[in-house]
Design an enzyme around this catalytic site. Structure first.
Site, PDB file in Angstrom:
ATOM      1  N   PRO A   1     -69.885  -1.907 -76.957  1.00 40.78           N
ATOM      2  CA  PRO A   1     -69.018  -0.995 -76.304  1.00 40.78           C
ATOM      3  C   PRO A   1     -68.555   0.336 -77.012  1.00 40.78           C
ATOM      4  CG  PRO A   1     -67.594  -2.815 -76.842  1.00 40.78           C
ATOM      5  CD  PRO A   1     -69.186  -3.373 -77.152  1.00 40.78           C
TER       6      PRO A   1
ATOM      7  N   LYS B   1     -70.936   3.152 -73.334  1.00 45.01           N
ATOM      8  CA  LYS B   1     -72.036   3.343 -72.364  1.00 45.01           C
ATOM      9  C   LYS B   1     -72.336   2.283 -71.398  1.00 45.01           C
ATOM     10  CE  LYS B   1     -73.179   7.248 -73.852  1.00 45.01           C
ATOM     11  NZ  LYS B   1     -72.124   7.815 -72.921  1.00 45.01           N
TER      12      LYS B   1
HETATM   13  P1  RFL Z   1     -70.197  -6.806 -63.805  1.00 43.50           P
HETATM   14  O1  RFL Z   1     -68.887  -5.770 -64.042  1.00 43.50           O
HETATM   15  O2  RFL Z   1     -70.390  -8.028 -64.834  1.00 43.50           O
HETATM   16  O3  RFL Z   1     -70.239  -7.340 -62.243  1.00 43.50           O
HETATM   17  C1  RFL Z   1     -71.339  -8.254 -61.830  1.00 43.50           C
HETATM   18  C2  RFL Z   1     -70.681  -9.018 -60.842  1.00 43.50           C
HETATM   19  O4  RFL Z   1     -71.564 -10.218 -60.277  1.00 43.50           O
HETATM   20  C3  RFL Z   1     -70.866 -11.259 -59.727  1.00 43.50           C
HETATM   21  N1  RFL Z   1     -71.625 -12.311 -60.044  1.00 43.50           N
HETATM   22  C4  RFL Z   1     -72.212 -13.006 -59.035  1.00 43.50           C
HETATM   23  N2  RFL Z   1     -72.029 -12.867 -57.744  1.00 43.50           N
HETATM   24  C5  RFL Z   1     -72.792 -13.578 -56.892  1.00 43.50           C
HETATM   25  N3  RFL Z   1     -73.485 -14.527 -57.420  1.00 43.50           N
HETATM   26  C6  RFL Z   1     -73.948 -14.806 -58.485  1.00 43.50           C
HETATM   27  N4  RFL Z   1     -74.876 -15.601 -59.079  1.00 43.50           N
HETATM   28  C7  RFL Z   1     -73.213 -13.933 -59.683  1.00 43.50           C
HETATM   29  N5  RFL Z   1     -73.099 -13.942 -60.952  1.00 43.50           N
HETATM   30  C8  RFL Z   1     -72.365 -12.942 -61.180  1.00 43.50           C
HETATM   31  C9  RFL Z   1     -69.478 -11.321 -61.209  1.00 43.50           C
HETATM   32  O5  RFL Z   1     -68.439 -12.080 -60.685  1.00 43.50           O
HETATM   33  C10 RFL Z   1     -69.259  -9.691 -61.415  1.00 43.50           C
HETATM   34  O6  RFL Z   1     -68.362  -9.619 -60.359  1.00 43.50           O
HETATM   35  O7  RFL Z   1     -71.508  -5.970 -63.774  1.00 43.50           O
HETATM   36  P2  RFL Z   1     -71.994  -4.530 -63.490  1.00 43.50           P
HETATM   37  O8  RFL Z   1     -71.425  -4.176 -61.916  1.00 43.50           O
HETATM   38  O9  RFL Z   1     -73.180  -4.082 -63.728  1.00 43.50           O
HETATM   39  O10 RFL Z   1     -71.119  -3.333 -64.229  1.00 43.50           O
HETATM   40  C11 RFL Z   1     -71.269  -3.415 -65.486  1.00 43.50           C
HETATM   41  C12 RFL Z   1     -70.051  -2.972 -66.484  1.00 43.50           C
HETATM   42  O11 RFL Z   1     -68.871  -4.173 -66.032  1.00 43.50           O
HETATM   43  C13 RFL Z   1     -70.257  -3.310 -67.799  1.00 43.50           C
HETATM   44  O12 RFL Z   1     -71.320  -2.584 -68.215  1.00 43.50           O
HETATM   45  C14 RFL Z   1     -68.954  -2.676 -68.667  1.00 43.50           C
HETATM   46  O13 RFL Z   1     -67.596  -3.078 -68.344  1.00 43.50           O
HETATM   47  C15 RFL Z   1     -69.288  -3.224 -70.222  1.00 43.50           C
HETATM   48  N6  RFL Z   1     -67.947  -3.421 -70.911  1.00 43.50           N
HETATM   49  C16 RFL Z   1     -67.695  -2.367 -71.377  1.00 43.50           C
HETATM   50  N7  RFL Z   1     -68.165  -1.104 -71.182  1.00 43.50           N
HETATM   51  C17 RFL Z   1     -67.519  -0.098 -71.756  1.00 43.50           C
HETATM   52  O14 RFL Z   1     -68.388   1.183 -71.486  1.00 43.50           O
HETATM   53  N8  RFL Z   1     -66.460   0.121 -72.443  1.00 43.50           N
HETATM   54  C18 RFL Z   1     -65.826  -1.053 -72.652  1.00 43.50           C
HETATM   55  O15 RFL Z   1     -64.759  -1.177 -73.223  1.00 43.50           O
HETATM   56  C19 RFL Z   1     -66.301  -2.575 -72.240  1.00 43.50           C
HETATM   57  N9  RFL Z   1     -65.591  -3.545 -72.510  1.00 43.50           N
HETATM   58  C20 RFL Z   1     -67.603  -4.499 -70.970  1.00 43.50           C
HETATM   59  C21 RFL Z   1     -66.109  -4.683 -71.935  1.00 43.50           C
HETATM   60  C22 RFL Z   1     -68.133  -5.662 -70.951  1.00 43.50           C
HETATM   61  C23 RFL Z   1     -67.665  -6.883 -70.978  1.00 43.50           C
HETATM   62  N10 RFL Z   1     -68.198  -8.273 -70.406  1.00 43.50           N
HETATM   63  C24 RFL Z   1     -69.325  -8.079 -69.635  1.00 43.50           C
HETATM   64  C25 RFL Z   1     -68.012  -9.601 -70.938  1.00 43.50           C
HETATM   65  C26 RFL Z   1     -65.477  -5.786 -71.945  1.00 43.50           C
HETATM   66  C27 RFL Z   1     -66.096  -7.270 -71.537  1.00 43.50           C
HETATM   67  C28 RFL Z   1     -65.217  -8.359 -71.853  1.00 43.50           C
HETATM   68  C1  PHB Z   2     -61.868   1.389 -73.610  1.00 42.30           C
HETATM   69  O1  PHB Z   2     -61.654   0.440 -73.048  1.00 42.30           O
HETATM   70  O2  PHB Z   2     -60.721   2.403 -73.020  1.00 42.30           O
HETATM   71  C2  PHB Z   2     -63.068   2.025 -74.259  1.00 42.30           C
HETATM   72  C3  PHB Z   2     -63.914   1.042 -74.822  1.00 42.30           C
HETATM   73  C4  PHB Z   2     -64.866   1.448 -75.464  1.00 42.30           C
HETATM   74  C5  PHB Z   2     -65.025   2.668 -75.858  1.00 42.30           C
HETATM   75  C6  PHB Z   2     -64.052   3.766 -75.521  1.00 42.30           C
HETATM   76  C7  PHB Z   2     -63.065   3.436 -74.612  1.00 42.30           C
HETATM   77  O3  PHB Z   2     -66.089   3.159 -76.770  1.00 42.30           O
END
Ligand code: RFL
Ligand code: PHB
Length: 389
Positions: free
Chosen positions: A292, A296
């Site tokens: 993260p 991106k």
């Molecule tokens: P998601 O958000 O994981 O959504 C996928 C959805 O699919 C469902 N799913 C299913 N549904 C039906 N059948 C199945 N077999 C399935 N298997 C799974 C899940 O329940 C879910 O609702 O993917 P999507 O939509 O591609 O979105 C991507 C973003 O969520 C992700 O890139 C970011 O959140 C990554 N990420 C972060 N990105 C940032 O830019 N800044 C951050 O601070 C940040 N923190 C994070 C994050 C990702 C995390 N993950 C995946 C563990 C923190 C965490 C904890």
């Molecule tokens: C946020 O969760 O606010 C966040 C996470 C990762 C970043 C910037 C912001 O690089």
């Protein structure tokens, strides 16, 4: 049941694709493994590139974002007790917007409900059938009953642990992965942010990030060991450690308070190629993961949605399949650049367990170059605000 596009996964990728298609009269059904409430408790990304903001506007779901999101014109990078500012606005003419992924997802669910678009929650045992043929169909169980949906295309938007990627045979799929030897411990607290802009800090105790959601909701992260669990960290211990990892004159403004969420995310870089197999298209975390550090993850999911949506649109409107045929190639070209930026920014700012004194000198030299070199700052800013689609 029958529809044009089955979208597996009701996270931001699946919902955004569904909403964009719906606005053009293209029918889609979203299948989500969890409940809406569960999806909306996940605290994740907070920084939106303007490309994602434009897509949300095009999908008709940006009213709240436009009134409640905060434009950030730059960011702070700190090394030990000193910091410098990188102005995205001066260097690129563009800002980023602070608006949580949770809110984006809520707005998309609200729009989906208002449009009476079909979402099926709590699905189990999803199987994608005949994706490499002309008539794919998806089967699943819900409420103990088995169901089948016939469709033209399947969008695999089901995140890193979903079934879509696994459907692509191993002799077709190639995966690239790097797992980092640390995680991020994050907390959310109803306190004013320590600074009006984000602070990315490299300290001798490890990385820290000061972020926010609004004027009274702060999001902070500290690099932690992979063996830590959130329960190992009291709120007091977290605040104390954060204070020691950011420049002291900024730490003086830190307002501590009870955490309302506390979790640990492991850091990983991952890409699977290709992102298309027959009539199945992978989007977002189903195809790639970034650490993260450069914010991106969500933004790269959005560029996938942009390419896939436009490809499907030209297919349905003009019978032209060139957009879907080039989807994987176009999406991956941008994905790899986001991977590089996230990897490089992670390397620049974190302490590694096996880092030598030479490695530390290299890290300092890189930050010093960024501090003093206009071209390096411009490249950082261009990547941070998002490369063009
Ligand atoms: P998601 O958000 O994981 O959504 C996928 C959805 O699919 C469902 N799913 C299913 N549904 C039906 N059948 C199945 N077999 C399935 N298997 C799974 C899940 O329940 C879910 O609702 O993917 P999507 O939509 O591609 O979105 C991507 C973003 O969520 C992700 O890139 C970011 O959140 C990554 N990420 C972060 N990105 C940032 O830019 N800044 C951050 O601070 C940040 N923190 C994070 C994050 C990702 C995390 N993950 C995946 C563990 C923190 C965490 C904890
Ligand atoms: C946020 O969760 O606010 C966040 C996470 C990762 C970043 C910037 C912001 O690089």
């Amino acid at each position: 049941m029958k529809t044009s596009v089955v979208i597996i996964g009701g996270g931001p990728s699946g919902l955004l694709l569904g909403q964009l298609l719906h606005r053009k009269g293209i029918d889609a059904i979203v299948l989500e493994r969890k409940t809406r409430e569960y999806v909306l408790t996940r605290i994740r990304a907070g920084i939106l590139e303007t490309g994602l903001v434009s897509l949300l506007r095009e999908a008709g779901v940006a009213d709240r974002l436009d009134s409640e999101g905060f434009a950030h014109e730059g960011t702070i990078i700190a090394l030990d007790d000193e910091e410098f500012h990188i102005s995205f606005r001066d260097l690129t003419g563009t800002d980023v917007i602070v608006y949580g992924q949770t809110e984006v997802t809520r707005d998309l669910y609200d729009a989906r409900e208002a449009a009476d678009a079909k979402t099926i929650f709590n699905v189990e045992d999803v199987v994608i059938n005949d994706a490499d043929g002309d008539a794919p169909f998806v089967t699943f169980n819900v409420d103990g009953k088995s169901q089948r949906i016939d469709c033209d295309f399947v969008a695999g938007c089901d995140g890193f642990h979903g079934v879509s990627r696994q459907t692509i045979p191993l002799d077709v799929r190639k995966e690239y992965e790097k797992v980092y030897p640390f995680g991020w411990l994050g907390i959310l607290s109803e306190t004013p942010p320590v600074n009006e802009e984000l602070i990315y800090s490299n300290s001798d105790r490890g990385f820290a990030l000061c972020s926010m959601r609004n004027q009274n909701l702060s999001r902070y992260y500290i690099q932690c060991s992979l063996s830590d669990s959130p329960d190992d960290w009291t709120d007091e211990a977290f605040w104390e450690e954060l204070r020691r990892r950011i420049p002291s004159h900024l730490a003086e403004n830190l307002v501590a308070g009870p955490s309302i969420e506390k979790s640990i995310a492991p850091l990983r870089s991952f890409v699977t190629e290709p992102m298309r197999w027959g009539r199945l298209f992978l989007c977002g975390d189903a195809a790639h993961i970034v650490p993260p550090t450069g914010a991106k993850g969500l933004n790269t999911a959005a560029s996938d949605v942009h390419y896939l949506y436009n490809g499907l649109l030209t297919y349905y409107q003009d019978g032209d399949s060139s957009g879907i045929d080039s989807y994987s190639e176009k999406a991956l070209a941008r994905v790899w650049k986001a991977e590089r930026f996230s990897w490089a920014t992670t390397n620049m700012l974190h302490r590694y367990p096996d880092q030598s004194e030479f490695d530390l000198k290299m890290q300092r030299a890189e930050i010093e170059f960024l501090r003093t070199n206009d071209a390096a700052q411009r490249a950082f800013a261009q990547n941070y605000v998002g490369l063009p689609y």
